[in-house]
Design a protein around this motif. Structure first.
Motif, PDB file in Angstrom:
ATOM      1  N   MET A  17       0.809  -1.218   0.000  1.00  0.00           N
ATOM      2  CA  MET A  17       0.000   0.000   0.000  1.00  0.00           C
ATOM      3  C   MET A  17       0.840   1.265   0.000  1.00  0.00           C
ATOM      4  SD  MET A  17      -1.142   0.609   3.959  1.00  0.00           S
ATOM      5  CE  MET A  17      -1.340   2.347   3.602  1.00  0.00           C
ATOM      6  N   GLY A  18       0.183   2.360  -0.309  1.00  0.00           N
ATOM      7  CA  GLY A  18       0.813   3.671  -0.273  1.00  0.00           C
ATOM      8  C   GLY A  18       0.212   4.573  -1.331  1.00  0.00           C
ATOM      9  N   VAL A  19       0.677   5.796  -1.345  1.00  0.00           N
ATOM     10  CA  VAL A  19       0.180   6.791  -2.295  1.00  0.00           C
ATOM     11  C   VAL A  19       0.661   6.471  -3.707  1.00  0.00           C
ATOM     12  CG1 VAL A  19       0.042   8.618  -0.542  1.00  0.00           C
ATOM     13  CG2 VAL A  19       2.140   8.329  -1.891  1.00  0.00           C
ATOM     14  N   ALA A  20       0.075   7.131  -4.674  1.00  0.00           N
ATOM     15  CA  ALA A  20       0.484   6.978  -6.070  1.00  0.00           C
ATOM     16  C   ALA A  20       1.976   7.268  -6.207  1.00  0.00           C
ATOM     17  CB  ALA A  20      -0.313   7.928  -6.958  1.00  0.00           C
ATOM     18  N   GLY A  21       2.643   6.440  -6.974  1.00  0.00           N
ATOM     19  CA  GLY A  21       4.058   6.653  -7.238  1.00  0.00           C
ATOM     20  C   GLY A  21       5.001   6.006  -6.245  1.00  0.00           C
ATOM     21  N   CYS A  22       4.480   5.341  -5.229  1.00  0.00           N
ATOM     22  CA  CYS A  22       5.376   4.764  -4.205  1.00  0.00           C
ATOM     23  C   CYS A  22       6.024   3.459  -4.666  1.00  0.00           C
ATOM     24  CB  CYS A  22       4.640   4.557  -2.880  1.00  0.00           C
ATOM     25  SG  CYS A  22       3.405   3.254  -2.903  1.00  0.00           S
ATOM     26  N   LEU A 112       6.819   7.527   1.337  1.00  0.00           N
ATOM     27  CA  LEU A 112       7.704   8.515   0.727  1.00  0.00           C
ATOM     28  C   LEU A 112       7.065   9.883   0.865  1.00  0.00           C
ATOM     29  CD1 LEU A 112       7.659   8.245  -3.183  1.00  0.00           C
ATOM     30  CD2 LEU A 112       5.876   7.398  -1.747  1.00  0.00           C
ATOM     31  N   SER A 113       7.821  10.918   0.553  1.00  0.00           N
ATOM     32  CA  SER A 113       7.307  12.281   0.716  1.00  0.00           C
ATOM     33  C   SER A 113       6.402  12.661  -0.454  1.00  0.00           C
ATOM     34  CB  SER A 113       8.469  13.271   0.792  1.00  0.00           C
ATOM     35  OG  SER A 113       9.050  13.437  -0.497  1.00  0.00           O
ATOM     36  N   GLN A 114       5.628  13.707  -0.250  1.00  0.00           N
ATOM     37  CA  GLN A 114       4.746  14.190  -1.311  1.00  0.00           C
ATOM     38  C   GLN A 114       5.562  14.640  -2.518  1.00  0.00           C
ATOM     39  OE1 GLN A 114       1.570  16.709   0.038  1.00  0.00           O
ATOM     40  NE2 GLN A 114       1.092  17.435  -2.011  1.00  0.00           N
ATOM     41  N   HIS A 115       6.672  15.282  -2.275  1.00  0.00           N
ATOM     42  CA  HIS A 115       7.535  15.732  -3.377  1.00  0.00           C
ATOM     43  C   HIS A 115       8.052  14.534  -4.184  1.00  0.00           C
ATOM     44  CE1 HIS A 115      10.395  18.200  -5.585  1.00  0.00           C
ATOM     45  NE2 HIS A 115      11.320  17.301  -5.276  1.00  0.00           N
ATOM     46  N   GLN A 116       8.506  13.484  -3.479  1.00  0.00           N
ATOM     47  CA  GLN A 116       9.011  12.290  -4.166  1.00  0.00           C
ATOM     48  C   GLN A 116       7.896  11.623  -4.974  1.00  0.00           C
ATOM     49  OE1 GLN A 116      10.324  10.632  -0.482  1.00  0.00           O
ATOM     50  NE2 GLN A 116      12.504  10.935  -0.953  1.00  0.00           N
ATOM     51  N   THR A 156      11.938   4.815  -1.029  1.00  0.00           N
ATOM     52  CA  THR A 156      13.024   5.300  -1.874  1.00  0.00           C
ATOM     53  C   THR A 156      14.223   4.359  -1.861  1.00  0.00           C
ATOM     54  OG1 THR A 156      14.011   6.658  -0.121  1.00  0.00           O
ATOM     55  CG2 THR A 156      12.314   7.696  -1.509  1.00  0.00           C
ATOM     56  N   GLN A 157      14.164   3.315  -1.051  1.00  0.00           N
ATOM     57  CA  GLN A 157      15.245   2.331  -1.042  1.00  0.00           C
ATOM     58  C   GLN A 157      15.246   1.543  -2.356  1.00  0.00           C
ATOM     59  OE1 GLN A 157      15.781   0.144   2.920  1.00  0.00           O
ATOM     60  NE2 GLN A 157      13.583   0.564   2.819  1.00  0.00           N
ATOM     61  N   HIS A 158      16.335   0.872  -2.625  1.00  0.00           N
ATOM     62  CA  HIS A 158      16.413  -0.004  -3.794  1.00  0.00           C
ATOM     63  C   HIS A 158      15.346  -1.090  -3.662  1.00  0.00           C
ATOM     64  CE1 HIS A 158      17.907  -3.052  -6.568  1.00  0.00           C
ATOM     65  NE2 HIS A 158      18.504  -2.047  -7.190  1.00  0.00           N
ATOM     66  N   ILE A 159      14.733  -1.449  -4.765  1.00  0.00           N
ATOM     67  CA  ILE A 159      13.644  -2.425  -4.776  1.00  0.00           C
ATOM     68  C   ILE A 159      14.033  -3.739  -4.101  1.00  0.00           C
ATOM     69  CG2 ILE A 159      14.230  -3.212  -7.111  1.00  0.00           C
ATOM     70  CD1 ILE A 159      10.673  -3.002  -5.873  1.00  0.00           C
ATOM     71  N   ASP A 160      15.245  -4.215  -4.338  1.00  0.00           N
ATOM     72  CA  ASP A 160      15.672  -5.482  -3.720  1.00  0.00           C
ATOM     73  C   ASP A 160      15.720  -5.369  -2.205  1.00  0.00           C
ATOM     74  OD1 ASP A 160      15.886  -6.866  -6.127  1.00  0.00           O
ATOM     75  OD2 ASP A 160      17.974  -6.249  -6.425  1.00  0.00           O
ATOM     76  N   ARG A 161      16.153  -4.231  -1.717  1.00  0.00           N
ATOM     77  CA  ARG A 161      16.209  -4.034  -0.261  1.00  0.00           C
ATOM     78  C   ARG A 161      14.797  -4.020   0.336  1.00  0.00           C
ATOM     79  NH1 ARG A 161      20.225  -0.020   2.562  1.00  0.00           N
ATOM     80  NH2 ARG A 161      20.715  -1.621   4.048  1.00  0.00           N
ATOM     81  N   ILE A 162      13.857  -3.363  -0.343  1.00  0.00           N
ATOM     82  CA  ILE A 162      12.468  -3.319   0.127  1.00  0.00           C
ATOM     83  C   ILE A 162      11.895  -4.732   0.198  1.00  0.00           C
ATOM     84  CG2 ILE A 162      10.119  -2.592  -0.479  1.00  0.00           C
ATOM     85  CD1 ILE A 162      11.398  -0.045  -1.729  1.00  0.00           C
ATOM     86  N   VAL A 163      12.087  -5.503  -0.864  1.00  0.00           N
ATOM     87  CA  VAL A 163      11.525  -6.850  -0.929  1.00  0.00           C
ATOM     88  C   VAL A 163      12.217  -7.780   0.080  1.00  0.00           C
ATOM     89  CG1 VAL A 163      11.142  -8.851  -2.430  1.00  0.00           C
ATOM     90  CG2 VAL A 163      10.679  -6.544  -3.273  1.00  0.00           C
TER      91      VAL A 163
END
Length: 182
Positions: A17-22, A112-116, A156-163
């Motif tokens: 979950m999260g806002v658009a673009g996350c 993530l932030s609104q700006h990101q 904003t972390q690398h995708i592999d780190r998130i997963v």
């Protein structure tokens, strides 16, 4: 002395979950692949009227989302082996609707932030969601940090780190006593 039965593990059902673009779609797809479970892309289940509103830059209301969320709950229920659902799940009431459909549901919040988020959405060329609606998502977002069964991670972390981090969290949850969800 009788043998102690092995704990019964439930299939994993998780909402990214999260806002658009996350990064919900990318993280969700990779998680589903790694975990060997189905992917349910929430955007695929929006009725045409919702997509039309968003394309026109009109934020969805709770009423617009109600049937969509019910349908997503049904889609999760239809996956007895487990599934990863990508869904903004911005409000607690939305998360609670999904929890009611699938007890033990877990949430991975990509923060993530609104700006990101604005930068990421503006860079997309293949999606119906316009950058003008990013602010409305932050206005609707009820931070899920502290809710049971929710893990918050930096989008904003690398995708592999998130997963990798999410997989570790799921395994800890599977080993935890059933009385609580980490």
């Amino acid at each position: 002395m009788p043998a102690t039965p092995a704990p019964v593990s439930r299939p994993l059902h998780v909402v990214v979950m999260g806002v658009a673009g996350c990064g919900k779609s990318l993280v969700g797809a990779l998680l589903a692949q790694r975990m060997g479970i189905a992917l349910v892309e929430g955007d695929d289940f929006h009725p045409e009227r919702n997509i039309r509103k968003m394309r026109e830059g009109v934020p969805l209301t709770d009423d617009d989302r109600a049937d969509w969320l019910r349908r997503l709950g049904q889609e999760l229920q239809a996956q007895p082996r487990g599934a990863v659902l990508t869904c903004s799940a911005l409000k607690r009431s939305y998360r609670d609707m999904l929890r009611a459909a699938v007890p033990g549901l877990r949430f991975l919040h990509l923060a993530l932030s609104q700006h990101q988020a604005m930068e990421r959405v503006a860079a997309r060329t293949d999606h119906f969601y316009p950058p003008s609606l990013v602010a409305s998502q932050f206005e609707a977002l009820e931070d899920p940090a502290g809710e049971a069964g929710v893990h918050v991670t930096d989008a904003t972390q690398h995708i592999d780190r998130i997963v990798d981090d999410a997989e570790r969290w799921f395994k800890i949850g599977a080993a935890a006593p059933s009385a609580g969800t980490p």
